[in-house]
Design a protein around this motif. Structure first.
Motif, short mmCIF file in Angstrom:
data_model
loop_
_atom_site.label_atom_id
_atom_site.label_comp_id
_atom_site.label_asym_id
_atom_site.label_seq_id
_atom_site.Cartn_x
_atom_site.Cartn_y
_atom_site.Cartn_z
N UNK A 1 97.13 95.45 -5.87
CA UNK A 1 98.00 95.85 -4.76
C UNK A 1 99.03 94.76 -4.48
N UNK A 2 98.58 93.51 -4.46
CA UNK A 2 99.52 92.41 -4.22
C UNK A 2 100.61 92.37 -5.29
N UNK A 3 100.20 92.52 -6.55
CA UNK A 3 101.16 92.46 -7.66
C UNK A 3 102.10 93.66 -7.64
N UNK A 4 101.55 94.85 -7.35
CA UNK A 4 102.36 96.07 -7.33
C UNK A 4 103.41 96.01 -6.23
N UNK A 5 103.03 95.47 -5.07
CA UNK A 5 103.98 95.38 -3.96
C UNK A 5 105.12 94.41 -4.29
N UNK A 6 104.83 93.39 -5.08
CA UNK A 6 105.87 92.44 -5.49
C UNK A 6 106.78 93.04 -6.56
N UNK A 7 106.27 94.06 -7.27
CA UNK A 7 106.99 94.62 -8.41
C UNK A 7 107.76 95.90 -8.10
N UNK A 8 107.31 96.66 -7.09
CA UNK A 8 107.77 98.05 -6.95
C UNK A 8 109.27 98.17 -6.67
N UNK A 9 109.86 97.22 -5.98
CA UNK A 9 111.29 97.32 -5.67
C UNK A 9 112.16 97.14 -6.91
N UNK A 10 111.57 96.67 -8.00
CA UNK A 10 112.31 96.53 -9.26
C UNK A 10 112.11 97.75 -10.16
N UNK A 11 111.33 98.71 -9.69
CA UNK A 11 111.02 99.90 -10.49
C UNK A 11 111.86 101.09 -10.03
N UNK A 12 112.17 101.96 -10.99
CA UNK A 12 112.90 103.20 -10.69
C UNK A 12 112.14 104.38 -11.25
N UNK A 13 112.35 105.55 -10.67
CA UNK A 13 111.83 106.78 -11.26
C UNK A 13 112.64 107.10 -12.51
N UNK A 14 111.97 107.60 -13.53
CA UNK A 14 112.67 108.06 -14.73
C UNK A 14 112.83 109.58 -14.62
N UNK A 15 114.05 110.01 -14.36
CA UNK A 15 114.31 111.44 -14.12
C UNK A 15 114.50 112.23 -15.42
N UNK A 16 114.43 111.55 -16.56
CA UNK A 16 114.68 112.23 -17.84
C UNK A 16 113.42 112.77 -18.48
N UNK A 17 112.30 112.65 -17.80
CA UNK A 17 111.03 113.08 -18.38
C UNK A 17 111.00 114.60 -18.49
N UNK A 18 110.70 115.14 -19.67
CA UNK A 18 110.64 116.60 -19.82
C UNK A 18 109.39 117.17 -19.15
#
Length: 516
Positions: free
Chosen positions: A394-411
């Protein structure tokens, strides 16, 4: 997105939900988990004379030289704070009259350090966490949703291998069991908390939904899996062939003073280990297996009849009532027990932040291989591992999530040209065959010949199932079978690769650890 709803999944969700929206996907009910089935308790240094060094040493000894000492030290030192967190979330551990925790001792532990709630600790923890999750405004609970596959770059036509650094998880394809439709779930961060693999074996203490789904999904997504040969068989499940899963007789009962005896009443554990009935589980399970081979009996006995009846009923009410329902009064009669598949020490390789080899994908709990358990898990370290690594993740994910984006190209999921399986009996029969193969050839005691035979038999079932899967509309049954075959393959493959007997992996062709 969190896939799984035991202690690891729910505690992770509660931590990250303070900072954003969370979806929990679970294939049955929120409380149908390995956590709910855990009886004994959760280990933590609490009072003197216990200390961190003793807990660390006990864990390292049980792990037979294969633990990651850094992971062990981290988990042991984090334990008291996580116990405090569980209490704040509403978990009610048993206490003495003075308000201090009533601690148990189990096999492999040098001190009393097991916090518990009667003999249904896991169910109590599950109750408290479930209440918290259901009342959290940022958490959406999706019951009867079955994760089929992780969404990774290969769904965009890219070829991935385990050694490639650009593998990333975009979410998962999930089957809505009610509508029978496959839905595309996109997530910035995904946590796998899918539990164990016990249902790969005929006799198991795990709920029958423990089909290794998370491990199989990561394997197919080219993530790193390790140490699958280390399957822990709990020495004492209730012998009742008509019941599956097997009812667990907690190790705390041996810590309480229970004695293992052959059917003619003779003690035997002293022949195998100076710690007797309090030896680690791998030694006790192999000893029972050997005694059964010598005598030809179907079970041995666990005897607590020398203990005060009132204490037995007070400490073990669930076991007392269960046995009484089968005509066994454990205050006066011995309990027939047999080893059963119980816990996987390997799984999805994670680092000390719970992160897998696939970017934005975490794993915690039994499906993960954190380095804590090594070749054999110390009793009551499993619930502890789940909540500690969920917190680290949880600690690591919270530090990482703002650098992540949804990939809208997934079929979207494409099942054009597929039909419902014409004969469910094919899936049912293959399931039984997988369980028989794993139990007969890849159980407590193995050999090179048995492993080769298991590999050959499983390969045939694999080809048949993949052919059926390609032609069929997906269902929970065929996906679980497919996952069990993947998991069985991984256990066999890693067992064949280990040219020694160590911890939970005992091979007759390399009898270096325990001559039987």
């Amino acid at each position: 997105m969190v896939i799984g709803s035991g202690i690891a999944g729910l505690s992770f969700a509660l931590k990250v939900a303070q900072h954003g929206k969370v979806a929990i996907v679970t294939k049955t009910r929120i409380d149908e988990t390995n956590t709910s089935y855990a009886q004994g308790g959760i280990s933590s240094v609490t009072y003197a004379p216990d200390n961190f060094d003793k807990h660390i040493e006990d864990t390292l000894i049980a792990g037979d030289g294969l633990c990651d000492e850094e992971a062990v030290r981290l988990v042991v030192q984090e334990a008291p704070e996580k116990i405090k967190q569980l209490v704040e979330w509403g978990t009610q551990f048993d206490r003495k009259e003075d308000g201090s925790f009533d601690l148990h001792r189990e096999g492999g532990h040098s001190e009393f350090r097991i916090l518990h709630h009667k003999d249904n600790t896991g169910a109590e923890i599950q109750r408290a966490l479930t209440t918290m999750v259901k009342n959290h405004p940022n958490i959406t609970l999706l019951e009867k949703y079955f994760a089929i596959d992780l969404i990774t770059p290969h769904h965009l036509g890219k070829i991935m291998e385990p050694w490639m650094k650009n593998n990333v998880c975009h979410g998962a394809y999930v089957l809505n069991i009610k509508t029978k439709q496959v839905e595309t779930f996109l997530s910035k961060i995904t946590m796998l908390a899918t539990g164990g693999v016990g249902s790969v074996y005929q006799t198991t203490t795990n709920p029958l939904i423990s089909t290794g789904d998370g491990i199989a999904m990561v394997f197919r997504a080219k993530g790193v899996i390790e140490n699958m040969e280390f399957v822990q068989f709990h020495p004492t499940s209730l012998y009742n062939p008509a019941e599956r899963p097997s009812f667990l007789i907690t190790e705390a009962m041996r810590g309480f003073g229970g004695v293992l005896r052959t059917t003619d009443g003779q003690e035997f554990m002293h022949k195998y280990d100076p710690r007797g009935c309090l030896a680690p589980r791998d030694i006790v399970a192999r000893a029972i297996d050997n005694e059964l081979k010598i005598t030809g009996d179907d079970y041995v006995y666990l005897d607590v009849t020398h203990k005060p009846a009132e204490e037995i009923r007070d400490h073990f009410p669930t076991i007392y009532e269960k046995c009484l329902s089968l005509g066994i009064d454990i205050t006066r009669q011995m309990i027939p027990v047999v080893p059963a598949a119980h816990f996987l020490c390997g799984g999805i390789k994670v680092d000390l932040s719970g992160h897998t080899s696939i970017r934005n994908l975490y794993a915690a709990g039994e499906c993960a291989s954190s380095g804590l358990h090594g070749a054999n898990r110390l009793a009551s370290n499993s619930l502890l591992e789940g909540i500690v690594f969920a917190d680290l993740a949880a600690r690591d994910a919270l530090a990482r999530i703002n650098k992540c984006d949804f990939n809208e190209q997934i079929p979207d999921w494409n099942d054009e040209g597929t039909t419902l399986p014409e004969e469910m009996v094919l899936i049912t029969q293959s399931n039984k065959e997988v369980e028989q193969i794993m139990s007969n050839y890849v159980g407590i005691v193995r050999s090179n010949l048995r492993l080769q035979r298991a590999f050959d038999r499983l390969e045939v079932i694999y080809r048949e199932t993949e052919s059926l899967y390609q032609k069929s509309k997906v269902s929970q049954k065929i996906c679980e079978l497919r996952n069990k075959i993947n998991v069985g393959y991984l256990i066999i493959k890693m067992a064949r690769r280990r040219k020694e007997s160590r911890g939970l992996h005992y091979n007759l062709d390399y009898p270096s650890k325990m001559e039987l």
